[in-house]
Design a protein around this motif. Structure first.
Motif, PDB file in Angstrom:
ATOM      1  N   MET A  75      11.558   6.032  -2.472  1.00  0.00           N
ATOM      2  CA  MET A  75      10.429   6.964  -2.512  1.00  0.00           C
ATOM      3  C   MET A  75      10.494   7.933  -1.322  1.00  0.00           C
ATOM      4  O   MET A  75      10.375   9.141  -1.477  1.00  0.00           O
ATOM      5  CB  MET A  75       9.124   6.159  -2.481  1.00  0.00           C
ATOM      6  CG  MET A  75       7.848   6.946  -2.682  1.00  0.00           C
ATOM      7  SD  MET A  75       7.090   7.381  -1.130  1.00  0.00           S
ATOM      8  CE  MET A  75       6.571   5.816  -0.527  1.00  0.00           C
ATOM      9  N   LEU A  96       2.769  11.232   4.245  1.00  0.00           N
ATOM     10  CA  LEU A  96       4.045  11.942   4.078  1.00  0.00           C
ATOM     11  C   LEU A  96       4.035  13.325   4.718  1.00  0.00           C
ATOM     12  O   LEU A  96       5.049  13.763   5.277  1.00  0.00           O
ATOM     13  CB  LEU A  96       4.375  12.061   2.585  1.00  0.00           C
ATOM     14  CG  LEU A  96       4.714  10.722   1.891  1.00  0.00           C
ATOM     15  CD1 LEU A  96       4.816  10.920   0.385  1.00  0.00           C
ATOM     16  CD2 LEU A  96       6.007  10.134   2.422  1.00  0.00           C
ATOM     17  N   MET A 149      -5.438   4.266   2.712  1.00  0.00           N
ATOM     18  CA  MET A 149      -5.275   4.453   4.159  1.00  0.00           C
ATOM     19  C   MET A 149      -6.392   3.714   4.910  1.00  0.00           C
ATOM     20  O   MET A 149      -6.170   3.096   5.965  1.00  0.00           O
ATOM     21  CB  MET A 149      -5.292   5.935   4.532  1.00  0.00           C
ATOM     22  CG  MET A 149      -4.092   6.725   4.050  1.00  0.00           C
ATOM     23  SD  MET A 149      -2.510   6.101   4.671  1.00  0.00           S
ATOM     24  CE  MET A 149      -2.388   6.920   6.239  1.00  0.00           C
ATOM     25  N   GLY A 166       1.978   5.974  -1.566  1.00  0.00           N
ATOM     26  CA  GLY A 166       3.034   6.921  -1.189  1.00  0.00           C
ATOM     27  C   GLY A 166       3.393   7.835  -2.359  1.00  0.00           C
ATOM     28  O   GLY A 166       3.351   9.079  -2.236  1.00  0.00           O
ATOM     29  N   PRO A 167       3.734   7.260  -3.546  1.00  0.00           N
ATOM     30  CA  PRO A 167       4.087   8.116  -4.682  1.00  0.00           C
ATOM     31  C   PRO A 167       2.953   9.057  -5.079  1.00  0.00           C
ATOM     32  O   PRO A 167       3.184  10.190  -5.484  1.00  0.00           O
ATOM     33  CB  PRO A 167       4.360   7.107  -5.800  1.00  0.00           C
ATOM     34  CG  PRO A 167       4.735   5.842  -5.096  1.00  0.00           C
ATOM     35  CD  PRO A 167       3.930   5.829  -3.845  1.00  0.00           C
ATOM     36  N   LEU A 185       0.833  -1.204   0.000  1.00  0.00           N
ATOM     37  CA  LEU A 185       0.000   0.000   0.000  1.00  0.00           C
ATOM     38  C   LEU A 185       0.870   1.258   0.000  1.00  0.00           C
ATOM     39  O   LEU A 185       0.584   2.243  -0.682  1.00  0.00           O
ATOM     40  CB  LEU A 185      -0.939   0.010   1.216  1.00  0.00           C
ATOM     41  CG  LEU A 185      -2.185  -0.866   1.116  1.00  0.00           C
ATOM     42  CD1 LEU A 185      -2.886  -0.968   2.475  1.00  0.00           C
ATOM     43  CD2 LEU A 185      -3.161  -0.276   0.091  1.00  0.00           C
ATOM     44  N   THR A 186       1.955   1.195   0.785  1.00  0.00           N
ATOM     45  CA  THR A 186       2.858   2.360   0.860  1.00  0.00           C
ATOM     46  C   THR A 186       3.484   2.624  -0.507  1.00  0.00           C
ATOM     47  O   THR A 186       3.594   3.778  -0.942  1.00  0.00           O
ATOM     48  CB  THR A 186       3.964   2.113   1.914  1.00  0.00           C
ATOM     49  OG1 THR A 186       3.370   1.582   3.074  1.00  0.00           O
ATOM     50  CG2 THR A 186       4.720   3.378   2.268  1.00  0.00           C
ATOM     51  N   ARG A 187       3.859   1.511  -1.165  1.00  0.00           N
ATOM     52  CA  ARG A 187       4.436   1.668  -2.511  1.00  0.00           C
ATOM     53  C   ARG A 187       3.417   2.274  -3.476  1.00  0.00           C
ATOM     54  O   ARG A 187       3.751   3.047  -4.354  1.00  0.00           O
ATOM     55  CB  ARG A 187       4.887   0.301  -3.035  1.00  0.00           C
ATOM     56  CG  ARG A 187       6.283  -0.053  -2.601  1.00  0.00           C
ATOM     57  CD  ARG A 187       6.768  -1.306  -3.315  1.00  0.00           C
ATOM     58  NE  ARG A 187       7.402  -2.179  -2.352  1.00  0.00           N
ATOM     59  CZ  ARG A 187       6.937  -3.327  -1.954  1.00  0.00           C
ATOM     60  NH1 ARG A 187       5.806  -3.777  -2.438  1.00  0.00           N
ATOM     61  NH2 ARG A 187       7.598  -4.027  -1.081  1.00  0.00           N
ATOM     62  N   GLN A 191       0.718  10.424  -3.098  1.00  0.00           N
ATOM     63  CA  GLN A 191       0.706  11.568  -2.174  1.00  0.00           C
ATOM     64  C   GLN A 191       1.876  12.503  -2.474  1.00  0.00           C
ATOM     65  O   GLN A 191       1.746  13.730  -2.424  1.00  0.00           O
ATOM     66  CB  GLN A 191       0.763  11.076  -0.724  1.00  0.00           C
ATOM     67  CG  GLN A 191       0.368  12.162   0.242  1.00  0.00           C
ATOM     68  CD  GLN A 191       0.589  11.780   1.697  1.00  0.00           C
ATOM     69  OE1 GLN A 191       1.274  10.805   1.996  1.00  0.00           O
ATOM     70  NE2 GLN A 191       0.020  12.570   2.589  1.00  0.00           N
ATOM     71  N   MET A 192       3.020  11.855  -2.850  1.00  0.00           N
ATOM     72  CA  MET A 192       4.202  12.668  -3.149  1.00  0.00           C
ATOM     73  C   MET A 192       3.956  13.562  -4.361  1.00  0.00           C
ATOM     74  O   MET A 192       4.304  14.750  -4.374  1.00  0.00           O
ATOM     75  CB  MET A 192       5.393  11.747  -3.416  1.00  0.00           C
ATOM     76  CG  MET A 192       6.694  12.315  -2.909  1.00  0.00           C
ATOM     77  SD  MET A 192       7.919  11.052  -2.814  1.00  0.00           S
ATOM     78  CE  MET A 192       8.638  11.179  -4.421  1.00  0.00           C
ATOM     79  N   TRP A 225      -5.610   7.724  -2.356  1.00  0.00           N
ATOM     80  CA  TRP A 225      -4.758   7.684  -1.151  1.00  0.00           C
ATOM     81  C   TRP A 225      -5.603   7.407   0.102  1.00  0.00           C
ATOM     82  O   TRP A 225      -5.261   6.572   0.936  1.00  0.00           O
ATOM     83  CB  TRP A 225      -4.008   9.016  -1.030  1.00  0.00           C
ATOM     84  CG  TRP A 225      -3.147   9.082   0.195  1.00  0.00           C
ATOM     85  CD1 TRP A 225      -1.919   8.531   0.349  1.00  0.00           C
ATOM     86  CD2 TRP A 225      -3.470   9.722   1.423  1.00  0.00           C
ATOM     87  NE1 TRP A 225      -1.438   8.778   1.593  1.00  0.00           N
ATOM     88  CE2 TRP A 225      -2.386   9.514   2.302  1.00  0.00           C
ATOM     89  CE3 TRP A 225      -4.569  10.465   1.889  1.00  0.00           C
ATOM     90  CZ2 TRP A 225      -2.356  10.006   3.599  1.00  0.00           C
ATOM     91  CZ3 TRP A 225      -4.535  10.945   3.183  1.00  0.00           C
ATOM     92  CH2 TRP A 225      -3.442  10.714   4.021  1.00  0.00           C
ATOM     93  N   ILE A 247       1.721  16.399  -3.387  1.00  0.00           N
ATOM     94  CA  ILE A 247       2.413  17.403  -2.559  1.00  0.00           C
ATOM     95  C   ILE A 247       3.396  18.216  -3.419  1.00  0.00           C
ATOM     96  O   ILE A 247       3.428  19.454  -3.378  1.00  0.00           O
ATOM     97  CB  ILE A 247       3.160  16.728  -1.389  1.00  0.00           C
ATOM     98  CG1 ILE A 247       2.146  16.085  -0.415  1.00  0.00           C
ATOM     99  CG2 ILE A 247       4.039  17.724  -0.630  1.00  0.00           C
ATOM    100  CD1 ILE A 247       2.775  15.155   0.617  1.00  0.00           C
ATOM    101  N   GLN A 248       4.185  17.441  -4.229  1.00  0.00           N
ATOM    102  CA  GLN A 248       5.250  18.118  -4.977  1.00  0.00           C
ATOM    103  C   GLN A 248       4.730  18.916  -6.180  1.00  0.00           C
ATOM    104  O   GLN A 248       5.392  19.829  -6.663  1.00  0.00           O
ATOM    105  CB  GLN A 248       6.286  17.083  -5.437  1.00  0.00           C
ATOM    106  CG  GLN A 248       7.114  16.576  -4.249  1.00  0.00           C
ATOM    107  CD  GLN A 248       8.040  15.439  -4.635  1.00  0.00           C
ATOM    108  OE1 GLN A 248       7.903  14.848  -5.702  1.00  0.00           O
ATOM    109  NE2 GLN A 248       8.983  15.128  -3.749  1.00  0.00           N
TER     110      GLN A 248
END
Lengths: 691, 118
Positions: B16, B106, A515, A486-487, A481-483, A489-490, A511, A493-494
């Protein structure tokens, strides 16, 4: 004539002395034993001194011995009455206390009159006696009082006999009749004082006195509980063997040949006991045929019991075997547990009224531990508390089952349907039965313990495997799930400024779902951890609801949910497995998921006391369940399909409620939302009030 | 800017997280095992270690104990895919500053690191 008197009196003296010693040694602290021993001692005293009084050649010595003899005579009816009073129930015994005290006082007065020479002034040769008493003016008064007192004692004894039942009646019946015979035979010994002689009865009536003593001694020492039929048969055998077979023929066949007679007599004596024993056994096997057959059946049953592995079946086998074989009205088996002794199995009349538990420190338990052998109701009469337990258990005999010092349990047996008393052979058989019984109980308990331990180990192993599997699964899924998220959310954000609103919303949604999935997995793990513990805990229901609420209040606030919370205080306590503490967490989590989408976001949490229960309502305005399979957890499976992952929390809540024996109802109406109704039974210790 | 060491055997995940933290301005080093991490700690100690709990050469709190015994002043944050209340208490008692469960937020990690390193 004198010869017969002396022989009968000396035998009486020896027998009564032996009787006194036997009875006293069998119950040094028991009033009935003490008084009976005193009574027998007085009889021994009387007969011993009278044997010498009537046969000595010196007049002064004769007078002295007669006076000594009368100390025993005076106390015979006094001790008799005291003994009879001791047979009464404690309450009635206390009522007669004064009468007993007065009789001792009168007795002491006569002793004073005796030692001062007022009672017996002189002796002179009479009939075949060398010296016998001449009545003083006060002697008739003494004789009347003595006679009245003896009659009163005997009358009371027969009154007790008439009112007694069961074994006590059996014991008293022959005892009382032989005692009456002894008085009728022995009392005429007074008559020569008044220059009266009754032929035949004097001297032969005196033999009734030692005969009574022999019967009583024999009965108390070995057959004090025996059926009267057996006792009488033994007596007949005794008289036939010793009298008719051996002594009479010797005297009849060889009247003048003393040396030959003595030789034959000696030879006869050497075999007489073998013959007697042989006949006794024959009589026993005939009279006790029925008893012996059931004792054999019990012995066989005890062997069968060793093979039974199930404790409940074993208890049933023990009790029903005894009831059916001995033909008794009722029986109950109590087994030791942590608190005391609990009723394992009962059979027969009145089993519903038997106490379910008997405390470890109960007087009956202590008594059984001390005695270590079958105990009869009659033996317990001196101890009112123990006697009361016999009544409570409807028992005539209680058989302890011991292994070393450990009293594993006991059997309480009611009266025989035939009304017969339990005899020593019964008690011996019970004693023998108690050992294999105790071993069988211990074996089955050990096996049960082993099975429980094995089951626990298997369960623990299952839990361990499940825990490992769930941990590994959790690790893998969460990493995955993180894999995945995570991207995402990144990126959001970015690239906050570069991405359009629609795409950002979609990415955030993905996302969020990721969760949520992780959270559900976490909840399943939480439940599993709590459900491992089988220990019962007592929790404050109010604190539990508040605790669950605190976990969600912030999230619900962020979501803009309007919350209506109304909890009565105090609500009380619930006693159950630790997993119960997760119930409201899962129900509120369900509402949390439920309230994420609708526009109208409201949640009601209400709890109040209702008698011995607490009723909790959790109601939300979230989406309804698309299909509810069953709305009652107590009735069957509750599972709601909703197309969302929140169904897992509902499933967990249902499992928790079912494990804890709590009623959980669900109402789900289209367009309205979901209502959970929880009904929690309160722990017994919870004080009333509140709500 | 503070220096961080991310210890995780999952290269993709480690990368990541490292990428995200570097974008925030942190100097980030990576290690795939506790032994690797200990070697890096020896060379140049970081301000904070983010230590995964399921590494090939250490299970549970073992890695934490090794790092804390060799470098007692090092700040360590535990990261795990298998949330466990007992383990959380145990690691906090052994000196871990925080216990972060995967999948993580994050933004929350960024806030926590800022707070812990300030």
């Amino acid at each position: 004539m004198l010869y017969h008197y002396v022989i009968a009196l000396l035998v009486t003296c020896v027998v009564h002395l032996a009787l006194a010693i036997i009875v006293f040694s069998k119950g040094r602290k028991r009033l009935s034993n003490i008084t009976f021993a005193l009574y027998s001692t007085a009889g021994s005293w009387w007969s011993g001194f009278e044997a010498f009084s009537i046969s000595v050649h010196d007049q002064n010595l004769a007078l002295f011995l007669w006076r000594l003899n009368h100390i025993g005579v005076i106390f015979i009816p006094i001790f008799l009455n005291h003994f009879v009073v001791s047979l009464l129930e404690p309450e009635k015994r206390n009522q007669r206390k004064k009468v007993v005290q007065i009789s001792y006082l009168i007795g002491l007065c006569f002793v004073l009159l005796n030692i001062t020479g007022i009672l017996i002034r002189e002796v002179s040769p009479k009939f075949s006696f060398r010296y016998f008493i001449n009545a003083s003016p006060i002697y008739p008064v003494f004789f009347v009082i003595w006679g009245a007192w003896a009659c009163y004692g005997l009358a009371n004894l027969f009154r007790i006999l008439a009112n007694s039942t069961g074994q006590k009646r059996e014991q008293l019946s022959y005892f009382s009749w032989f005692m009456l015979a002894a008085y009728l035979g022995g009392a005429p010994n007074f008559l020569p004082t008044f220059n009266i002689e009754i032929p035949v009865l004097m001297p032969f009536g005196t033999y009734a006195v030692p005969l009574y003593g022999v019967v009583t001694a024999y009965a108390i020492d070995r057959y004090h509980l025996l059926d009267i039929r057996v006792l009488t048969s033994y007596l007949v055998i005794f008289i036939i063997v010793f009298g008719l077979i051996f002594f009479l023929p010797l005297f009849l066949l060889f009247p003048a040949q003393e040396q030959l007679r003595a030789g034959l007599w000696g030879a006869a004596v050497s075999v007489v006991f073998l013959v007697y024993r042989y006949l006794q056994k024959k009589a026993e096997s005939g009279i006790l045929r029925e008893e012996k057959s059931y004792l054999k059946a019990l012995e066989d049953a005890s062997k069968e019991m060793q093979l039974i592995k199930d404790l409940d079946r074993l208890m049933e086998t023990i009790v029903t075997n005894i009831v059916n074989n001995i033909q008794i009205s009722n029986a109950a088996l109590y087994l030791k547990n942590q608190e005391g002794y609990h009723l394992g199995y009962a059979f027969g009349d009145g089993k519903e009224s038997l106490p379910k538990e008997i405390a470890q420190e109960d007087l009956l338990i202590n008594e059984l531990r001390i005695q270590r052998e079958p105990m009869l109701r009659e033996e317990a009469q001196e101890k009112p508390d123990v006697s009361q337990r016999f009544s409570l258990l409807m028992a005539s005999v209680i058989i302890p089952c011991l292994i070393k010092e450990n009293l594993l349990g006991f059997l309480a047996l009611g009266e025989k349907k035939s009304g017969k008393a339990y005899n020593p052979d019964d008690l011996n058989a019970f004693q023998g039965l108690a050992v294999p019984l105790a071993l069988a109980i211990e074996n089955t308990r050990y096996l049960k313990q082993l099975e429980e331990t094995h089951a626990k180990l298997v369960e623990a192993e299952k839990f361990r495997a499940l825990r490992q599997m769930l941990n590994a699964l959790s690790h893998e899924i969460n990493n995955q799930l993180t894999r995945m998220i995570g991207p995402m959310q990144m990126i959001t954000i970015q690239n906050k400024d570069k991405l359009d609103e629609e795409l950002t919303k979609k990415l955030k949604g993905i996302w969020q779902e990721g969760m949520t999935a992780a959270e559900i997995l976490h909840d399943v793990k939480r439940y599993r951890d709590k459900s491992e513990s089988k220990e019962l805990v007592e929790v404050e229901i109010e604190a539990m609801i508040e605790g669950a609420w605190k976990k969600f209040s912030g999230l619900l606030d962020q979501m803009g949910v309007v919350v209506h919370k109304e909890l009565a205080s105090p609500l009380g306590k619930f006693r159950g497995r630790e997993s119960f503490t997760e119930l409201f967490y899962n129900l509120m989590k369900n509402s949390y998921f439920n309230l994420r989408e609708p526009e109208r976001k409201e949640l009601w949490i209400e709890a109040h006391r209702n008698g011995t229960c607490v009723e909790v309502v959790i109601k939300d305005t979230g989406g309804d369940f698309s299909r509810v399979v069953c709305d009652d957890t107590t009735g069957g499976e509750l599972f709601a399909e909703r197309g969302k992952l929140g169904g897992v929390n509902l499933y967990l809540a249902q499992t928790i409620a079912r494990d804890a024996g709590i009623e959980l109802k669900l109402e789900s109406n289209q367009g309205i939302g979901v209502i959970f109704r929880v009904r929690i039974p309160l722990a017994e210790t919870t004080p009333s009030g509140g709500g | 800017m503070a220096k961080l060491l991310i210890v995780d055997d999952d290269q993709e995940l480690r990368g990541m997280l490292a990428g995200f933290l570097q974008s925030l301005g942190y100097e980030v080093e990576q290690a795939a095992s506790v032994n690797d991490a200990l070697a890096r700690l020896q060379q140049s100690p970081p301000d904070l270690v983010m230590l995964d709990m399921g590494l090939p050469d250490s299970e549970g709190s073992e890695g934490l104990q090794k790092i804390r015994s060799a470098f007692p002043s090092t700040k360590v944050v535990m990261v795990t895919g298998n949330a466990d209340g007992v383990l959380e208490k145990e690691t906090r008692a052994l000196g871990a500053l925080d216990y972060i469960t995967k999948p993580f937020d994050l933004e929350q990690i960024a806030q926590k690191l800022e707070r812990m390193l300030s």
